[in-house]
Enzyme design. Structure first.
Site, mmCIF file in Angstrom:
data_model
loop_
_atom_site.group_PDB
_atom_site.id
_atom_site.type_symbol
_atom_site.label_atom_id
_atom_site.label_comp_id
_atom_site.label_asym_id
_atom_site.label_seq_id
_atom_site.Cartn_x
_atom_site.Cartn_y
_atom_site.Cartn_z
ATOM 1 N N ASN A 9 -3.808 -40.054 -20.571
ATOM 2 C CA ASN A 9 -3.757 -40.368 -19.145
ATOM 3 C C ASN A 9 -2.301 -40.305 -18.698
ATOM 4 O O ASN A 9 -1.534 -41.229 -18.960
ATOM 5 C CB ASN A 9 -4.344 -41.778 -18.927
ATOM 6 N N LYS A 11 -1.147 -40.503 -15.787
ATOM 7 C CA LYS A 11 -0.896 -41.291 -14.575
ATOM 8 C C LYS A 11 -0.086 -40.440 -13.576
ATOM 9 O O LYS A 11 -0.251 -39.223 -13.546
ATOM 10 C CB LYS A 11 -0.216 -42.617 -14.926
ATOM 11 N N HIS A 98 -9.895 -47.566 -13.866
ATOM 12 C CA HIS A 98 -8.669 -47.966 -14.562
ATOM 13 C C HIS A 98 -8.139 -49.244 -13.908
ATOM 14 O O HIS A 98 -8.248 -49.415 -12.689
ATOM 15 C CB HIS A 98 -7.634 -46.837 -14.476
ATOM 16 N N GLU A 100 -5.320 -50.089 -13.066
ATOM 17 C CA GLU A 100 -4.375 -49.842 -11.967
ATOM 18 C C GLU A 100 -5.119 -49.499 -10.677
ATOM 19 O O GLU A 100 -4.681 -49.864 -9.583
ATOM 20 C CB GLU A 100 -3.399 -48.719 -12.371
ATOM 21 N N GLU A 170 -9.513 -51.599 -22.202
ATOM 22 C CA GLU A 170 -8.062 -51.627 -22.003
ATOM 23 C C GLU A 170 -7.635 -53.008 -21.513
ATOM 24 O O GLU A 170 -7.665 -53.279 -20.304
ATOM 25 C CB GLU A 170 -7.656 -50.590 -20.953
ATOM 26 N N GLY A 176 0.959 -50.512 -20.836
ATOM 27 C CA GLY A 176 2.330 -50.213 -20.442
ATOM 28 C C GLY A 176 3.316 -51.330 -20.742
ATOM 29 O O GLY A 176 4.444 -51.315 -20.259
ATOM 30 N N SER A 216 -0.905 -49.505 -24.762
ATOM 31 C CA SER A 216 0.241 -49.350 -25.655
ATOM 32 C C SER A 216 -0.130 -48.830 -27.035
ATOM 33 O O SER A 216 0.499 -49.177 -28.027
ATOM 34 C CB SER A 216 1.035 -50.664 -25.753
HETATM 35 P P1 PGA Z 1 -0.396 -47.222 -21.986
HETATM 36 O O1 PGA Z 1 -1.512 -46.949 -20.889
HETATM 37 O O2 PGA Z 1 -0.804 -46.453 -23.216
HETATM 38 O O3 PGA Z 1 0.880 -46.688 -21.377
HETATM 39 O O4 PGA Z 1 -0.355 -48.685 -22.210
HETATM 40 C C1 PGA Z 1 -2.866 -46.860 -21.255
HETATM 41 C C2 PGA Z 1 -3.687 -46.667 -20.012
HETATM 42 O O5 PGA Z 1 -3.376 -47.285 -18.993
HETATM 43 O O6 PGA Z 1 -4.668 -45.890 -20.002
#
Ligand code: PGA
Length: 254
Positions: A9, A11, A98, A100, A170, A176, A216
């Site tokens: 992803n 983003k 997601h 976000e 997640e 992140g 992460s």
């Molecule tokens: P990250 O994001 O690996 O940067 O923590 C994962 C995600 O949000 O899908």
């Protein structure tokens, strides 16, 4: 056997030239180094999906995913992208829900149920994200919270339709942040979610459901996470932006 999937992803990252470099690097590394049984899903910003398609050999283990889509098929929704549009350019998966999107764009379980429906109706596979906040993990019934996300957005589906859904667990506190769930924490949750699916659809559907871990995950911790019996792969954010690291994560899953 259920599918093993590693999805990247991106983003809202990369300019067009950067996107092309990353695509060609990643795809070449996968061709050269990934031999095992793992499906790779690349989810660049929607703007680059048609470009990305040119790098992918049809019928290979690499496919394309979008990061979101609208719940309606078409119409006066300025700035939005629909599932039929994604289908028409060869996209196979759509990340939905997601954290976000839930946090910054107010997406609700009910709205996500509509998105799930339109994605499936257009022959695409949702990668349905769920997960709890840090506060809930520390002070609340986080297992019930995540199960409710799945119930309210997915359990209206028939078993046949549900078979096309990929789940991504997640935990928001791990996205992140550099804080990964331990492999035991990931396994516990994946086991709970698979049980929840079994309660609704029966054991055989649950055993066939791919459940990804996200938050992460990187080249250092991927092998241990993927070694857990209920962790079928990963949804990778930051680590998918570097070709070497992302390829190493994929290799940890094959
Ligand atoms: P990250 O994001 O690996 O940067 O923590 C994962 C995600 O949000 O899908």
């Amino acid at each position: 056997m259920r599918k093993r999937i590693v999805a990247g992803n991106w983003k809202m990252n990369k300019t067009a030239d950067e996107a092309k470099s990353l695509l060609s690097e990643v795809i070449n590394m996968i061709k050269d180094e990934v031999t095992g049984n793992v499906d790779v899903v690349l989810c660049p910003p929607a703007l680059y999906l048609t470009t990305a398609r040119q790098y992918i050999t049809p019928g290979s283990n690499i496919s394309l995913g979008a990061q979101n889509c609208h719940e309606k098929a078409s119409g006066a929704y300025t700035g939005e992208i629909s599932a039929p549009m994604l289908q028409s350019i060869g996209v196979a998966y759509v990340i939905l829900g997601h954290s976000e999107r839930r946090q910054y764009f107010g997406e609700t379980n009910a709205q996500l149920a509509e998105k799930v429906d339109i994605v499936l109706a257009n022959g695409l596979k949702p990668i349905f994200c769920c997960g709890e906040s840090r506060d809930l993990r520390e002070n609340g019934d986080y297992v019930a919270f995540v199960k409710k996300q799945i119930t309210e957005s997915l359990f209206h589906l028939t078993a046949e339709a549900f078979a096309n859904v990929v789940i991504a667990y997640e935990p928001i506190w791990a996205i992140g942040t550099g804080l990964t769930a331990s492999s035991a924490q990931a396994q516990d949750m994946h086991f709970e979610l698979r049980q929840h699916i079994a309660d609704q659809y029966g054991d055989s559907v649950a055993q066939d459901t791919t459940i990804l871990y996200g938050g992460s995950a990187n080249e250092k911790n991927a092998a241990e996470l993927f070694a857990q019996p209920d962790v079928d792969g990963g949804l990778i954010g930051g680590a998918s932006l570097k070709s070497r690291e992302f390829t190493n994560v994929i290799k940890a899953r094959q």
